[in-house]
Design a protein around this motif. Structure first.
Motif, PDB file in Angstrom:
ATOM      1  N   ARG A  69       0.838  -1.185   0.000  1.00 32.97           N
ATOM      2  CA  ARG A  69       0.000   0.000   0.000  1.00 32.97           C
ATOM      3  C   ARG A  69       0.877   1.240   0.000  1.00 32.97           C
ATOM      4  O   ARG A  69       1.945   1.258   0.584  1.00 32.97           O
ATOM      5  CB  ARG A  69      -0.904   0.001   1.227  1.00 32.97           C
ATOM      6  CG  ARG A  69      -1.926  -1.108   1.132  1.00 32.97           C
ATOM      7  CD  ARG A  69      -2.792  -1.296   2.303  1.00 32.97           C
ATOM      8  NE  ARG A  69      -3.067  -0.124   3.093  1.00 32.97           N
ATOM      9  CZ  ARG A  69      -3.746  -0.152   4.207  1.00 32.97           C
ATOM     10  NH1 ARG A  69      -4.222  -1.289   4.647  1.00 32.97           N
ATOM     11  NH2 ARG A  69      -3.976   0.942   4.905  1.00 32.97           N
ATOM     12  N   ALA A  76      -0.008   6.313  10.513  1.00 36.39           N
ATOM     13  CA  ALA A  76      -1.245   5.534  10.543  1.00 36.39           C
ATOM     14  C   ALA A  76      -2.018   5.764  11.837  1.00 36.39           C
ATOM     15  O   ALA A  76      -3.240   5.685  11.862  1.00 36.39           O
ATOM     16  CB  ALA A  76      -0.940   4.055  10.360  1.00 36.39           C
ATOM     17  N   LEU A  79      -4.316   8.898  11.470  1.00 37.36           N
ATOM     18  CA  LEU A  79      -5.369   8.910  10.470  1.00 37.36           C
ATOM     19  C   LEU A  79      -6.731   8.796  11.133  1.00 37.36           C
ATOM     20  O   LEU A  79      -6.925   8.012  12.050  1.00 37.36           O
ATOM     21  CB  LEU A  79      -5.193   7.760   9.478  1.00 37.36           C
ATOM     22  CG  LEU A  79      -3.962   7.808   8.591  1.00 37.36           C
ATOM     23  CD1 LEU A  79      -3.894   6.557   7.728  1.00 37.36           C
ATOM     24  CD2 LEU A  79      -3.974   9.038   7.727  1.00 37.36           C
ATOM     25  N   GLU A  81     -10.969   8.074  10.841  1.00 37.79           N
ATOM     26  CA  GLU A  81     -11.816   7.105  10.144  1.00 37.79           C
ATOM     27  C   GLU A  81     -12.090   7.585   8.712  1.00 37.79           C
ATOM     28  O   GLU A  81     -12.047   6.806   7.763  1.00 37.79           O
ATOM     29  CB  GLU A  81     -13.133   6.934  10.894  1.00 37.79           C
ATOM     30  CG  GLU A  81     -14.103   5.995  10.224  1.00 37.79           C
ATOM     31  CD  GLU A  81     -13.972   4.578  10.699  1.00 37.79           C
ATOM     32  OE1 GLU A  81     -13.126   3.836  10.154  1.00 37.79           O
ATOM     33  OE2 GLU A  81     -14.692   4.220  11.633  1.00 37.79           O
ATOM     34  N   ASP A  83     -10.165   9.473   6.864  1.00 38.21           N
ATOM     35  CA  ASP A  83      -8.943   9.287   6.061  1.00 38.21           C
ATOM     36  C   ASP A  83      -8.831   7.845   5.582  1.00 38.21           C
ATOM     37  O   ASP A  83      -8.485   7.583   4.425  1.00 38.21           O
ATOM     38  CB  ASP A  83      -7.698   9.658   6.870  1.00 38.21           C
ATOM     39  CG  ASP A  83      -7.615  11.136   7.206  1.00 38.21           C
ATOM     40  OD1 ASP A  83      -8.122  11.949   6.414  1.00 38.21           O
ATOM     41  OD2 ASP A  83      -7.036  11.454   8.268  1.00 38.21           O
ATOM     42  N   ARG A  84      -9.102   6.890   6.480  1.00 44.51           N
ATOM     43  CA  ARG A  84      -9.013   5.473   6.107  1.00 44.51           C
ATOM     44  C   ARG A  84     -10.074   5.109   5.065  1.00 44.51           C
ATOM     45  O   ARG A  84      -9.803   4.376   4.118  1.00 44.51           O
ATOM     46  CB  ARG A  84      -9.120   4.593   7.339  1.00 44.51           C
ATOM     47  CG  ARG A  84      -7.864   4.623   8.210  1.00 44.51           C
ATOM     48  CD  ARG A  84      -7.890   3.558   9.292  1.00 44.51           C
ATOM     49  NE  ARG A  84      -8.615   3.939  10.480  1.00 44.51           N
ATOM     50  CZ  ARG A  84      -8.173   4.756  11.437  1.00 44.51           C
ATOM     51  NH1 ARG A  84      -6.969   5.281  11.330  1.00 44.51           N
ATOM     52  NH2 ARG A  84      -8.897   5.031  12.486  1.00 44.51           N
ATOM     53  N   ALA A 113      -5.647  -4.768   1.338  1.00 44.65           N
ATOM     54  CA  ALA A 113      -6.565  -4.208   2.329  1.00 44.65           C
ATOM     55  C   ALA A 113      -7.069  -5.356   3.187  1.00 44.65           C
ATOM     56  O   ALA A 113      -7.394  -6.428   2.675  1.00 44.65           O
ATOM     57  CB  ALA A 113      -7.724  -3.491   1.659  1.00 44.65           C
ATOM     58  N   GLU A 117     -11.105  -5.378   8.618  1.00 47.78           N
ATOM     59  CA  GLU A 117     -11.080  -3.948   8.941  1.00 47.78           C
ATOM     60  C   GLU A 117     -11.953  -3.158   7.974  1.00 47.78           C
ATOM     61  O   GLU A 117     -12.647  -2.221   8.371  1.00 47.78           O
ATOM     62  CB  GLU A 117      -9.647  -3.411   8.905  1.00 47.78           C
ATOM     63  CG  GLU A 117      -8.790  -3.863  10.050  1.00 47.78           C
ATOM     64  CD  GLU A 117      -7.366  -3.329   9.950  1.00 47.78           C
ATOM     65  OE1 GLU A 117      -7.154  -2.320   9.250  1.00 47.78           O
ATOM     66  OE2 GLU A 117      -6.479  -3.926  10.569  1.00 47.78           O
ATOM     67  N   THR A 118     -11.916  -3.534   6.706  1.00 49.48           N
ATOM     68  CA  THR A 118     -12.738  -2.862   5.699  1.00 49.48           C
ATOM     69  C   THR A 118     -14.217  -3.045   6.009  1.00 49.48           C
ATOM     70  O   THR A 118     -14.991  -2.080   5.979  1.00 49.48           O
ATOM     71  CB  THR A 118     -12.415  -3.397   4.287  1.00 49.48           C
ATOM     72  OG1 THR A 118     -11.029  -3.183   4.025  1.00 49.48           O
ATOM     73  CG2 THR A 118     -13.250  -2.722   3.226  1.00 49.48           C
ATOM     74  N   ALA A 121     -15.204  -0.893   8.980  1.00 52.79           N
ATOM     75  CA  ALA A 121     -15.273   0.526   8.606  1.00 52.79           C
ATOM     76  C   ALA A 121     -16.553   0.807   7.826  1.00 52.79           C
ATOM     77  O   ALA A 121     -17.237   1.806   8.080  1.00 52.79           O
ATOM     78  CB  ALA A 121     -14.045   0.926   7.791  1.00 52.79           C
TER      79      ALA A 121
END
Length: 178
Positions: A69, A76, A79, A81, A83-84, A113, A117-118, A121
Motif C-alpha cells: 500500500r 497511521a 489517520l 476514520e 482518512d481510512r 486491504a 477492517e474494511t 469501517a
C-alpha cells in the motif's frame, strides 16, 4: 706463444658455453595475454554491484500489484476514520453505492486491504449515515427520506476524494475524476 695460449683458451672456453634447450618463462607472452583476455574490470564491477545494495525503481502500479500500500502522508495512528475510508475508496476496495451507502468491492480492490477492517469501517460509516439521514428527516419532515438521501449523496460524491470508486446512475462503477 703466450698469445696463442690465450687465444686457444678463449676459444676453448667459448666452445664450452652452450644455452639450455628449454627456457622457462613465468609469464605468458603478450599474444597469450591478449588471447586469454583480461576480466579485471568486469570482476571489480561485479564485486561492487554485489556489495552495494541499491533500490530498484518501481512504479506505484507495480507496488500495488505486489500488495504494497502507498505510504500515507500522516502516521497511521494519526489517520481518522474518514482518512481510512477515503484511502479505501481511492483503492477501490469500497465504493459509494447509488443508495448513499458504502459497499465492499473486493474484486476491484487495487493493493492490499484487510477485509475484516474494511467490513468494520463500512459498517460504522453506514450506521453513521443512517443516523444522519434520520436526523435530517426529523429536521425536514416534509421531504421524503429517499429525496434527502439522494440530495445528500449528490453533495457527498462531489466532495469525495479524486479517484474514489463511485457507482454511477447506470449502475457501473467508475473512478471519480478531478
Amino acid at each position: 706463444m703466450k698469445r696463442a695460449v690465450v687465444v686457444f683458451s678463449a676459444l676453448g672456453s667459448m666452445a664450452c658455453i652452450k644455452p639450455p634447450d628449454i627456457v622457462m618463462v613465468d609469464r605468458g607472452t603478450a599474444l597469450e595475454q591478449q588471447a586469454s583476455g583480461s576480466f579485471d574490470e568486469v570482476e571489480r564491477r561485479l564485486e561492487r554491484a554485489a556489495v552495494e545494495p541499491k533500490p530498484v525503481p518501481m512504479t506505484p502500479e507495480q507496488l500495488e500489484a505486489l500488495g504494497i500500500r502507498p505510504v500515507a502522508s500522516a502516521d497511521a495512528g494519526q489517520l481518522t476514520e474518514a482518512d481510512r475510508v477515503d484511502a479505501l475508496l481511492v483503492q477501490h476496495c469500497i465504493g459509494e453505492a447509488m443508495d448513499g451507502l458504502l459497499v465492499p468491492t473486493p474484486d476491484a480492490c487495487r493493493g492490499a486491504a484487510n477485509a475484516d477492517e474494511t467490513a468494520r469501517a463500512v459498517e460504522r460509516v453506514n450506521l453513521a449515515r443512517h443516523q444522519l439521514w434520520l436526523w435530517m428527516h426529523a429536521q425536514r419532515t416534509d421531504v421524503p427520506t429517499n429525496d434527502l438521501r439522494r440530495a445528500w449523496r449528490t453533495l457527498h460524491v462531489d466532495g469525495a476524494a479524486c479517484g474514489s470508486w463511485i457507482q454511477g446512475d447506470d449502475g457501473q462503477w467508475r473512478a471519480k475524476g478531478c
